[in-house]
Design a protein around this motif. Structure first.
Motif, PDB file in Angstrom:
ATOM      1  N   TYR B 511      46.648  85.035  17.713  1.00  0.00           N
ATOM      2  CA  TYR B 511      45.496  84.261  18.180  1.00  0.00           C
ATOM      3  C   TYR B 511      45.147  83.195  17.141  1.00  0.00           C
ATOM      4  CZ  TYR B 511      41.021  83.454  20.529  1.00  0.00           C
ATOM      5  OH  TYR B 511      39.955  82.903  21.207  1.00  0.00           O
ATOM      6  N   GLN B 512      45.194  83.602  15.882  1.00  0.00           N
ATOM      7  CA  GLN B 512      44.914  82.651  14.810  1.00  0.00           C
ATOM      8  C   GLN B 512      45.935  81.519  14.865  1.00  0.00           C
ATOM      9  OE1 GLN B 512      44.514  85.662  14.914  1.00  0.00           O
ATOM     10  NE2 GLN B 512      42.980  86.477  13.517  1.00  0.00           N
ATOM     11  N   HIS B 514      47.565  80.567  17.274  1.00  0.00           N
ATOM     12  CA  HIS B 514      47.282  79.788  18.478  1.00  0.00           C
ATOM     13  C   HIS B 514      46.178  78.761  18.193  1.00  0.00           C
ATOM     14  CE1 HIS B 514      47.661  80.007  23.027  1.00  0.00           C
ATOM     15  NE2 HIS B 514      46.950  78.930  22.763  1.00  0.00           N
ATOM     16  N   GLN B 515      45.163  79.204  17.495  1.00  0.00           N
ATOM     17  CA  GLN B 515      44.057  78.285  17.199  1.00  0.00           C
ATOM     18  C   GLN B 515      44.527  77.144  16.306  1.00  0.00           C
ATOM     19  OE1 GLN B 515      40.138  80.360  16.430  1.00  0.00           O
ATOM     20  NE2 GLN B 515      41.452  82.156  16.557  1.00  0.00           N
ATOM     21  N   PHE B 516      45.410  77.459  15.367  1.00  0.00           N
ATOM     22  CA  PHE B 516      45.939  76.394  14.507  1.00  0.00           C
ATOM     23  C   PHE B 516      46.609  75.329  15.360  1.00  0.00           C
ATOM     24  CE2 PHE B 516      46.372  79.569  10.814  1.00  0.00           C
ATOM     25  CZ  PHE B 516      45.099  79.242  10.377  1.00  0.00           C
ATOM     26  N   GLN B 518      46.139  74.785  18.459  1.00  0.00           N
ATOM     27  CA  GLN B 518      45.129  74.197  19.327  1.00  0.00           C
ATOM     28  C   GLN B 518      44.428  73.034  18.622  1.00  0.00           C
ATOM     29  OE1 GLN B 518      42.744  77.338  20.864  1.00  0.00           O
ATOM     30  NE2 GLN B 518      40.951  76.023  21.031  1.00  0.00           N
ATOM     31  N   TYR B 519      44.136  73.217  17.363  1.00  0.00           N
ATOM     32  CA  TYR B 519      43.460  72.157  16.615  1.00  0.00           C
ATOM     33  C   TYR B 519      44.466  71.245  15.907  1.00  0.00           C
ATOM     34  CZ  TYR B 519      38.851  74.086  17.476  1.00  0.00           C
ATOM     35  OH  TYR B 519      37.688  74.518  18.080  1.00  0.00           O
ATOM     36  N   HIS B 520      45.734  71.398  16.270  1.00  0.00           N
ATOM     37  CA  HIS B 520      46.793  70.553  15.704  1.00  0.00           C
ATOM     38  C   HIS B 520      46.816  70.589  14.189  1.00  0.00           C
ATOM     39  CE1 HIS B 520      45.930  68.926  19.763  1.00  0.00           C
ATOM     40  NE2 HIS B 520      47.239  69.055  19.830  1.00  0.00           N
TER      41      HIS B 520
END
Lengths: 474, 652, 528
Positions: B511-512, B514-516, B518-520
């Motif tokens: 998930y982490q 993924h967030q990285f 997500q925020y490019h």
């Protein structure tokens, strides 16, 4: 037209047939029953009925019973743990009408959509488990999951209390009697099915700063196991696993923050925003849960405990929330550590100045972004199954506390479409024209769902194209 | 290399092979020309012979000169073509030399102007220009070797107590005034003398007159970080204080030199100063220790002057053993422990120590490794190292070690260090671009650059080797580094992303991760996309994330098609080629093959019909061309749906 | 109430009134005026005693021809009457509302006796249909024998009455995974459907009403009610024995024939003149008093329908007639004379039907429906005349030809990416559709196609949120549904079709249908 009856929560109960196997012991099956006032016979009768339905369904279906539709009611069933059944009953909205002078009631069965309330039910359980939340199916789902959030699984509780059912009953009562109040049954919709997360759009560098801030925090205070960072009601970073964050997010945005803001307004919590702490400089940091006043040693405040499944099942943690301006840091600390005032002060000393700075920087970006124009030609709902990112311009705000911008029936139509598409794993698109000449586009592709409601009466099918509205979103 | 334990505890060394020369005695004089870094050994006035030794083996030479009394000073011109010799206070003689250092020994001479004038010394300012410094001022001559004569270029009169010459910058400093504390800098460049603004060196206000005048030996000039400073040693800066200090005056283009730094010695007695790679090295004879100052390390400041303290506590120079040929044949060479800080030491700028009695010339050297343990503050340490020559290796090892459990530095200082490294890195990159733009081959002053690959291979590799570092810390560190790079607007290399992914994945932090994405935080790239693809088995969404990335790159159509087909995602594949408008060019065979492998008749039917229609559009005929090799698929289609299901040419 | 649901169903179909059909609200008024109820009803309504013999006697007429039914018949009656008696007692208790306890016990009983519900193949059935009396007596089960299903029937009955008694509510359906349990309570019967197919609950409900109507068409509503008024515990199977096959065939038709989904009939494509000629033949040779409807069916398609002025045939009734013909081999053997109740026309009485095939191949079936139950020979006579004339003018050949072509191929519309479609003309309650062709070969694929249409129809007609247009790109097809005043169109494309080309195709299709209109539909209705 005459009086209107909106959907309302009729009953919500949890039972386990094994607890009252013998005649005359039926009442023992009841672990929780709302409304409490209901007299015991009816409680027993309704549970009996549900047992019957469930059992009957089994003779045909290997899948468990989900719902029962009657003219006036909708029952939602959920077996979150073996032999434990949670059942929610909501009323079917109706209109009192006149036909040749004869009053009669028209029930609007199709206004109540199973998937929505199943979701609510599941969330209710999960919220309880972590601490509990959910739309009827959505609502029922939520109801259970919220329970989990704050209480762990039913079995977990029983295990901890060597099968003391009364403890479980207390927990259920303690949690649900409050929780069910907060349930806005009649306002539930597709959003409750997704029960997604609004992410805060941020430029890379600011985001990285938040990242490093969190890392530093966790390095400084190793007993902080997980951290989540939010701005307003939007998530910036979560160290929790998705499913936990989803329910935590639900709890924070629909319960904790609103109630905290009320307090703030009533000024009950400690005043003096710009106070100097024992630590350095002026800052605006404050505990949302935890010490209401950092200068008053005597009270540690209320610190909720929650149950997290990110690393291990049912890990019990303190939920410490700290806020400066609109930025909130949610820290989860395993209950093995004791919460001391000193710790809180240290945290305050560290968080206060840094978070204040960070918050105002993010604030600048935010204010720049938020300048949106007037009434758009279309409204949309977006949901990303991979990271639970969710966005809606259909609702006036993320918490959908205040109203929607499209006709209720159109909103329900979205649920229909999404339910249809959920039947297939593959990409799909649905474009419909309603009788009120609204166009609705539903698109599912690349693990994302996307719904647009277009208000162009004289548009034709060719002109309506989902992609036109497909603004790139995370 | 001597035993390791002392090598650890000394950071100042004398060079391995000192330049040896005959020690001074009653008929042997020794001169050192710091401009050319040459030692002259003049035996009995040169009649017996003059031996010249320079830093390099080859420029040592031997010759004779006529003995006309004691030599006071002897120096070669920068190009070694002309030798200048002063034997009397009135004149200087010259001898021409050939490339092979051969000489006709024919001297020609130049006397100074004025009866009473006394030459206190001379310096070469260029291969053909020379300056006499006299008590009345300076006389500037051009030497015309072939004519064996000199031509006066300029004369400046000024009463001079003593002078200091700094060859690299061509600055001549003349001390004048009753206390000889007013200093007059002159710059010599290309036959031109420029007088720079003179300035006063404030002398300690000593209680009892006569006030101590400024001594020549207490003044020297030094280049620090590209700036020229006048280095003044004050023995009693303030009444009462025994501790001496060093004052730096920075020579300015315009205006008088400014007092910029004060180095606090906290000792008194005899001192000698060396400059080694922009550090000020001060040797203290009485305590037989040396201290180091770095004006680059920000000391406390009163707004005008920065006050500095020794970077590390005083330490002796590393003991030096000299190998002497043994007298007795049987025993081999015998070792001789040189006396350090001996009274016979003469110290020259920038980094020369001569023991005339011993006949040794050493270059003082600085060892960086010992410093690492001596400077606890990693930030100061790296800051110091970063401006030393060839310190890269050390810096990297410092960075590496500060990640190791036990000696782990906290994230704050790690962050500061990363920022510092990347600042330099960034400046370097920028100047690179400029050089490319205006390919003015201005050679950058070679500075230490720690780039991403250095960090990756020498620092972050520690995560691989050392298993008991917590993953949270690893992630934190790399994120800090990426943050720092981004803030310096340096494009991040994908192997850093891979590194972080390879840490997150085994710890199930999807998930982490993924967030990285997500925020490019992890910028798109094909390699990264491929890595993501490989993760699908452990994290299902990775596949989609990879696809998104490829689509964003918009240079990866082929890859996207391959990925989709490999996943039997035929409809998405076809929708994709349609969206990028390459329907007419793709190979029907490839798609039909994939469709057939799905063993899903519906899908096969759809794909087949799609290409039938393409055929119609391209050739008004649904049939596939022989070139497309689709016979097998047509067969397959017929076997599934019968021949009638094949499209027919529309006759309408 | 369940009825209100039914009411909805009717009203929707009413809205699609055709000149074939007119609101039956008026029908009752009209016909009661025209033919005195007595003599119409007197045929069937005997005093209760001879009830057993008389109407079932009627049924036997239908049954007689295929004797294999006969064997089961007798034991059937015996068995039923037997448990009939003793169950009469427990009636009284059952009247009192069922407690949860009894519910549960009802469920546990089931474990004891070995019954169908234990058999996996039974459990695996795609669609179950149960009919039971309000007292819980088994009447019909689509799969497995009712006797072995006593308990499940008991539970169904218990659920219904429990929900009803405990809070004056009515159970509608239960959802469990892919299973839908739909309840249709229509005094004095309880009909339940358990399906794991694509059908929506509304569609299943519609199907149950068809089943109910099928029962009525054998018994009439009046009879049904009065039987149970007399004896709550009556075992209806003795009256229905032999007519199960109509229920069975009806149910399989419902799953394969779009007529029921669309509430429309399909006409056999014929050139206008040919069809006129055929109708004329009937008008000329069947002008007989009391003949209400005369129609020709071929392979479940309507060739022509001639009706008495002011009388209208509701599609639902027509579907029952089609099913009657479809289900019984016997008519092929010989001219038959059988009573049939058309619930929409008059649920309280029978019409008398003269049924015969006009050709040797037994494809073209003539039905003459009258209220005069003595007119068998008159009508048989008409039939021969009609047949002659049709032979004379090659009417039968024309029908034969059209049949051999079994509808038409989609290619005839000349639209490439269109796979299949349904077009319903709302004004005439008729529909047309091409043959099912590739890729929908094999039953499984055809069932799936049927499912697609069910989905399309359901989503568009969801009563709370009706739609004008639905364009849906699915995993294997792209579906387009379009509702206007005049028509309903449901089209199936390949999944890769682009929206513009789909729309283009549709317009092309509509033009084509307009061209073919008078071949595909019966536009002007014929009366005597």
């Amino acid at each position: 037209m005459g009086t209107k009856g909106a959907t309302r929560l009729v009953s919500f109960f949890v039972f386990n047939s094994n607890y009252g196997p013998r005649e005359g012991e039926e009442h023992k099956k009841i672990l929780f029953y709302y409304p409490k006032e209901e007299d015991l016979d009816n409680k027993i009768k309704n549970i009996g009925l549900c047992e019957a339905i469930v059992k009957f369904a089994e003779t045909f279906s290997d899948k468990p019973c989900q719902s029962m539709h009657t003219q006036k009611m909708r029952h939602l069933f959920l077996e979150p743990e073996k032999d434990f059944w949670a059942v929610m009953t909501v009323s079917i909205p109706f209109i009192e009408k006149q036909k040749e002078g004869q009053p009669y009631t028209e029930y609007q069965e199709e206004d109540v959509q199973d998937p929505v309330y199943e979701a609510l039910l599941r969330q209710a359980y999960r919220m309880f488990q972590v601490c509990t939340s959910p739309v009827y199916e959505a609502i029922l789902r939520q109801a259970y999951r919220l329970f989990q959030l704050f209480n762990g699984t039913f079995c977990h509780i029983l295990a901890k209390t060597n099968n003391n059912v009364d403890v479980l009953k207390q927990r259920l009562d303690h949690f649900y009697s409050r929780y069910l109040q907060t349930l806005r049954v009649h306002q539930s919709d597709i959003i409750d099915i997704f029960s997604g997360i609004h992410f805060m759009p941020l430029d890379k560098n600011t985001y990285l700063r938040v990242q490093c801030f969190i890392n530093l925090l966790e390095a400084r205070f190793p007993y902080i196991k997980y951290t989540a960072f939010m701005y307003n009601d939007q998530l910036v970073w979560s160290g929790l696993e998705q499913d936990d964050m989803r329910i935590m997010y639900k709890y924070l945005t629909t319960s904790l923050f609103p109630s905290y803001q009320e307090q703030e307004l009533q000024g009950t919590s400690s005043v003096s925003p710009a106070r100097t702490t024992t630590a350095q400089a002026i800052h605006y940091g404050k505990f949302v849960t935890g010490p209401p006043d950092i200068n008053d040693e005597n009270t540690l405040g209320k610190i909720p405990r929650v149950f997290i499944n990110s690393e291990v099942e049912n890990e019990e943690c303190f939920l410490l929330v700290y806020r400066a301006h609109n930025a909130s840091v949610c820290m989860l600390i395993n209950v093995a550590n004791t919460m001391t005032f000193d710790l809180c002060r240290k945290l305050d000393g560290f968080l206060g100045p840094q978070l204040t700075q960070l918050a105002s920087d993010i604030g600048e970006q935010y204010s720049k972004r938020v300048t949106t124009s007037g009434d758009p030609p279309y409204r949309y709902i977006y949901f990303n199954h991979m990271n639970l990112a969710q966005k809606t311009t259909v609702h006036t705000d993320n918490k959908k506390s205040s109203g929607i911008h499209i006709p209720p029936d159109t909103l329900r139509l979205l649920t229909d479409i999404s339910a249809d598409m959920s039947k297939s794993s593959e990409d799909g698109e649905t474009i419909v024209k309603t009788f009120s000449d609204n166009w609705v586009v539903g698109k599912k592709s690349d693990q994302r769902e996307f719904y647009v409601v277009i208000n162009q009466k004289n548009a034709n099918l060719i002109e309506i194209n989902g992609n036109n509205y497909n603004i790139r979103m995370n | 290399m001597t035993s390791s334990e002392d090598s650890g505890s000394f950071f100042i060394e004398l060079c391995k092979n000192p330049i040896r020369f005959d020690p001074v005695d009653k008929n042997t004089n020794v001169f050192y020309d710091d401009a050319n870094k040459q030692v002259f050994t003049v035996r009995s006035g040169g009649a017996v012979g003059v031996v010249v030794k320079g830093p390099k083996e080859n420029d040592s030479s031997t010759f004779r000169i006529e003995s006309r009394g004691d030599v006071m000073s002897i120096k070669f011109s920068p190009d070694r073509k002309i030798l200048g010799i002063q034997r009397s206070p009135k004149s200087v003689e010259f001898i021409n030399f050939g490339d092979d250092m051969s000489t006709d020994q024919l001297e020609y001479s130049q006397a100074c102007k004025g009866k009473s004038t006394i030459i206190s010394g001379f310096v070469w300012t260029s291969p053909t220009e020379i300056v006499f410094i006299t008590d009345h001022g300076i006389e500037f001559y051009q030497v015309i070797a072939e004519k064996k004569s000199l031509r006066s270029l300029k004369t400046i009169s000024l009463s001079v107590c003593w002078f200091v010459w700094q060859a690299e910058s061509g600055i001549l400093l003349l001390a004048s005034g009753s206390l000889s504390n007013s200093l007059n800098p002159f710059q010599f460049r290309g036959g031109i003398v420029t007088k720079l603004a003179k300035f006063e060196v404030d002398l300690p206000a000593s209680t009892k007159p006569p006030r101590q005048s400024l001594q020549e030996r207490d003044v020297s000039m030094a280049l620090l970080y590209g700036q020229l400073y006048v280095v003044v040693l004050r023995h009693q800066p303030r009444p009462g204080t025994a501790a001496a200090e060093i004052v730096l005056y920075q020579i300015m283009r315009e205006g008088p030199a400014r007092k910029t730094n004060i180095l606090r010695l906290e000792m008194s007695g005899r001192f000698a100063i060396n400059i080694v790679s922009n550090l000020v090295l001060v040797h203290h004879q009485t305590s037989r220790t040396s201290v180091v100052f770095d004006i680059h390390l920000d000391g406390e400041s009163d707004g005008y002057v920065h006050y500095h303290y020794p970077v590390v506590s005083p330490l002796p120079i590393k003991p030096f053993k000299l190998l002497l040929p043994s007298l007795s044949p049987q025993a081999d060479k015998m070792e001789y422990n040189c006396e350090l800080y001996s009274a016979n030491w003469v110290v020259f700028q920038p980094n020369v120590i001569i023991d005339a009695k011993l006949g040794c010339l050493w270059y003082v050297e600085l060892k960086l490794d010992p410093l690492v343990t001596m400077i606890p503050d990693k930030y100061r340490l790296v800051k110091l190292l970063l401006v030393r020559d060839d310190s890269k290796r050390v810096i990297l090892s410092v960075c590496r070690n500060m990640l190791l459990p036990g000696q782990q530095a906290n994230l704050v200082s790690i962050a500061k260090i990363f920022d510092m490294l990347n600042k330099v890195y960034q400046q370097y990159l920028e100047s690179e671009c400029q050089n490319l733009a205006t390919d003015s081959g201005v050679p950058q002053r070679s500075r230490v650059i720690i780039d991403q690959s250095d960090m990756y291979t020498h620092v972050f590799s520690v995560f691989e080797d050392n298993k008991d570092i917590k993953y949270k810390f690893m992630v934190a560190v790399i994120i800090e580094y990426i943050r720092s790079l981004n803030q310096c607007a340096i494009p991040v290399q994908h192997y850093l992303y891979e590194l972080i992914i390879n840490i997150l994945v085994p710890n199930n932090c999807f998930y982490q991760l993924h967030q990285f994405l997500q925020y490019h935080v992890l910028t798109d790239s094909k390699p990264l996309a491929c890595l993501m693809l490989s993760l699908e088995s452990v994290y299902a969404p990775a596949h989609q994330l990879a696809l998104d990335m490829l689509k964003r790159l918009s240079t990866a159509n082929e890859e996207i098609i391959e990925v989709l087909l490999s996943k039997q995602q035929l409809l998405p594949a076809i929708r994709f080629i349609r969206s990028v408008g390459i329907v007419d060019t793709v190979s029907s065979r490839k798609f039909l093959e994939a469709a057939m492998n799905t063993e899903d008749p519906r899908l096969f039917y759809t794909v087949f019909k799609f290409f039938e229609q393409r055929n119609v559009r391209l050739r008004q005929n649904p049939k596939f061309q022989p070139g497309e090799h689709c016979e097998v698929y047509v067969k397959h289609f017929e076997s599934l749906f019968g021949t009638d299901a094949l499209a027919h040419i529309q006759v309408s | 109430m369940a009825d209100s649901k039914e009411a909805e169903q009717v009203s929707t179909s009413e809205s699609e009134q055709s000149d074939l059909i007119e609101p039956e609200t008026c029908i009752h008024r009209e016909n009661s005026m025209l033919l005195p109820a007595e003599n119409f009803i007197s045929i069937d309504y005997e005093s209760f005693e001879n009830y057993d013999c008389q109407p079932s006697g009627v049924i036997h007429e239908i049954v007689r021809s295929n004797s294999q039914d006969k064997s089961e018949e007798t034991p059937d009656v015996v068995l039923s009457s037997s448990n009939d008696e003793f169950s009469a007692g427990e009636d009284k208790e059952e009247r009192k509302q069922i407690s949860a306890k009894e519910l549960a016990s009802a469920l546990t009983e089931e474990d004891i006796e070995e019954d169908e519900t234990r058999k996996p193949e039974w459990r695996a059935q795609k669609k179950h249909i149960f009919i039971l009396s309000e007292a819980g007596k088994p009447i019909y089960s689509r799969h497995g024998s009712e006797d072995k299903l006593v308990t499940i029937m008991g539970v169904l009955q218990a659920l219904v009455s429990f929900v009803h008694d405990s809070n004056k509510d009515n159970i509608r359906c239960i959802i469990a995974g892919d299973h839908k349990f739909v309840f249709y309570v229509r005094d004095p019967l309880i009909l339940v459907c358990v399906s794991q197919g694509a059908d929506s609950t509304q569609q299943l409900l519609l199907q149950l009403t068809y089943v109910y109507n099928q029962v009525l068409s054998v018994l009439t509503h009046k009879t049904l009610v009065s039987i149970f008024k007399q004896r709550r515990n009556y075992d209806l199977r003795r009256l229905l024995s032999g007519s199960e096959k109509f229920l069975d065939s009806l149910l399989s038709l419902i799953e394969t024939d779009y007529s029921f989904l669309l509430g429309a009939v399909r006409c056999l494509p014929l050139d206008l003149q040919v069809r006129d000629m055929i109708s004329q033949s009937i008008i000329q040779h069947a002008r007989v008093k009391d003949l209400v409807f005369a129609l020709i069916l071929a392979n479940n398609q309507l060739v022509t329908l001639v009706r008495m002025k002011k009388y209208y045939l509701h599609p639902v009734d027509l579907h029952l007639i089609i099913n009657l013909v479809h289900a019984s081999e016997s008519f092929k053997a010989a001219e038959s004379w059988t009573p049939i109740c058309l619930p929409k026309f008059d649920s309280s009485g029978y019409l008398q039907a003269h049924i015969s095939y006009l050709d040797e191949s037994c494809q073209t079936c003539l039905l003459l429906l009258t209220v005069d139950r003595e007119s068998f020979f008159t009508l048989s006579d008409c039939k021969n005349k009609i047949k002659e004339r049709l032979l004379k003018y090659n009417g039968l050949n024309a029908i034969g030809d059209s049949l051999t072509k079994t509808s038409y191929s989609i290619n005839q519309c000349g639209i490439t990416d269109l796979r299949h479609f349904l077009y319903k003309s709302r004004s005439t309650a008729q529909y047309t559709s091409p043959e099912v062709e590739a890729p929908y070969l094999g039953t499984e694929e055809q069932e799936r196609l049927f499912g697609l249409y069910q989905y399309l129809h359901h989503r568009i007609h969801t009563s709370a949120r009706p739609l004008k247009i639905l364009y849906h790109v699915g995993p294997h097809e792209t579906l387009l549904g379009w509702i206007t005043q005049g028509f309903e169109l449901y089209a199936v494309f390949g999944p890769l079709v682009t929206k513009p080309s789909a729309i283009h195709s549709i317009n092309k299709l509509l033009k084509w249908i307009k061209r073919e209109e008078d071949r595909l539909f019966i536009l002007n209705s014929v009366t005597f």
